[in-house]
Design an enzyme around this catalytic site. Structure first.
Site, PDB file in Angstrom:
ATOM      1  N   HIS A  22       1.843   0.731   4.862  1.00 37.90           N
ATOM      2  CA  HIS A  22       2.602   1.522   5.835  1.00 37.90           C
ATOM      3  C   HIS A  22       2.298   3.023   5.694  1.00 37.90           C
ATOM      4  CE1 HIS A  22       5.111  -2.052   6.376  1.00 37.90           C
ATOM      5  NE2 HIS A  22       5.338  -2.071   5.084  1.00 37.90           N
TER       6      HIS A  22
HETATM    7  C1  BDR Z   1       8.619   1.660   4.813  1.00 47.49           C
HETATM    8  O1  BDR Z   1       9.690   1.270   3.951  1.00 47.49           O
HETATM    9  C2  BDR Z   1       9.333   1.444   2.607  1.00 47.49           C
HETATM   10  O2  BDR Z   1       9.636   0.301   1.852  1.00 47.49           O
HETATM   11  C3  BDR Z   1       7.863   1.772   2.593  1.00 47.49           C
HETATM   12  O3  BDR Z   1       7.612   2.711   1.554  1.00 47.49           O
HETATM   13  C4  BDR Z   1       7.595   2.356   3.940  1.00 47.49           C
HETATM   14  O4  BDR Z   1       7.819   3.752   3.974  1.00 47.49           O
HETATM   15  C5  BDR Z   1       8.115   0.435   5.529  1.00 47.49           C
HETATM   16  O5  BDR Z   1       9.145  -0.141   6.261  1.00 47.49           O
END
Ligand code: BDR
Ligand code: CA
Length: 311
Positions: free
Chosen positions: A238
């Protein structure tokens, strides 16, 4: 000269990979602000410092910020990132300098004194940014662009509707999205196409320096929950998508849409309601529409190869 960048984050494995991508690619960084999110603030702060130490970047200010969302109790994600937030890498307590300034005050100070607008990369819940905007609204004019990982146009990942960063602090998201800042939003719809397959993981491990070994260790753990939950071949990267967007925007296409944040609904709190055709009342932003996942792994490989082996 490239625009200076502040990274606001909650490391978190994919935040850590994003920081390493920024370091290895020599992104011009002013500082790293941390917020409670994937794990509590004490851990996100110390994890950011550990990643700076791993990369040999003791020069970068790392600041602690808001320990909880504006209105909701904190929700964390140890199931994805492990109890430490960086499971899979055994990193020592960092000897990096302690910066006593609060993240919110650092953001305000840096933006107010900047002679050229600053880019902000937001990789966690938007609490620090929202508080900074409430405390000093004029900083909005000094933000060249705010690139956010968050939201979903399809399925959520913490609830069926909501993505984690937006769900943790939807009220902060509401403040930020209505602040008249040029926003680029990278949602789960994009990041779920940027997967650490076994082949890509092996290629990272094969670089075989201290950074790539730590990254491969974290990504092996981080992929497991996504394998179990979604049947994906590896974890979605992500947050590194945000840094990749700053380094190589040509790897992405975007579309102008309207977006609204759901702040108080039984089943949909934290939902990013995206109006693809732009006819509603929401804020106009750019949402990423397509991504070149292979290109992102190329950037990662180049960045990780740039580190010396400290071990
Ligand atoms: C986002 O949520 C967190 O767990 C990750 O770091 C990312 O920023 C993804 O949904
Ligand atoms: Ca994050």
């Amino acid at each position: 000269m490239k625009t200076a960048v502040i990274i606001d984050c909650d490391p978190g494995v994919d935040d850590a990979i994003a920081l390493l991508l920024a370091f290895g690619s020599r992104l011009p960084l002013l500082g790293i602000t941390t917020v409670a999110g994937n794990v509590p603030l004490a851990l996100t702060y110390s994890n950011a410092r550990k990643i700076c130490a791993l990369a040999g970047r003791l020069d970068i200010p790392v600041l602690a910020g808001c320990p909880r969302p504006l209105l909701k109790p904190l929700a964390t994600a140890e199931d994805i990132h492990g109890a430490s937030g960086l499971q899979g890498a055994d990193l020592p307590e960092p000897a990096t300098p302690i910066w006593v300034q609060h993240s919110v005050d650092f953001l305000i100070e840096q933006l107010l004194k900047a002679t050229r607008p600053i880019t902000i990369a937001a990789l966690g819940p938007l609490t620090n940014l929202a508080v900074a905007l409430i405390k000093c609204p004029q900083i909005a004019q000094k933000i060249e662009q705010l690139v956010i990982m968050g939201g979903s146009m399809g399925q959520g990942n913490i609830t069926p509707s909501a993505e984690f960063n937006m769900y943790v602090d939807p009220h902060a998201a509401q403040v930020v999205f209505t602040a008249d800042i040029p926003i680029v939003l990278i949602t789960l719809d994009t990041t779920h196409q940027v997967l650490t397959t076994p082949e890509r993981l092996a290629a990272i491990r094969a670089i075989d320096n201290s950074v790539s070994r730590a990254a491969a260790g974290m990504l092996s753990f981080y992929g497991q929950s996504d394998l179990a939950r979604y049947g994906l071949p590896g974890g979605p990267l992500h947050d590194p998508c945000v840094i990749a967007y700053l380094l190589a925007p040509e790897l992405f296409t975007t579309r102008t849409v309207k977006v609204m944040i759901e702040t108080a609904a039984e089943h949909t709190t934290g939902r990013t309601v995206v109006d693809w055709y732009g006819s509603s009342e929401g804020s106009s932003i750019q949402v990423v529409e397509t991504v070149d996942a292979e290109g992102i792994y190329r950037l990662l490989s180049e960045a990780f190869s740039a580190f010396e082996d400290f071990e």
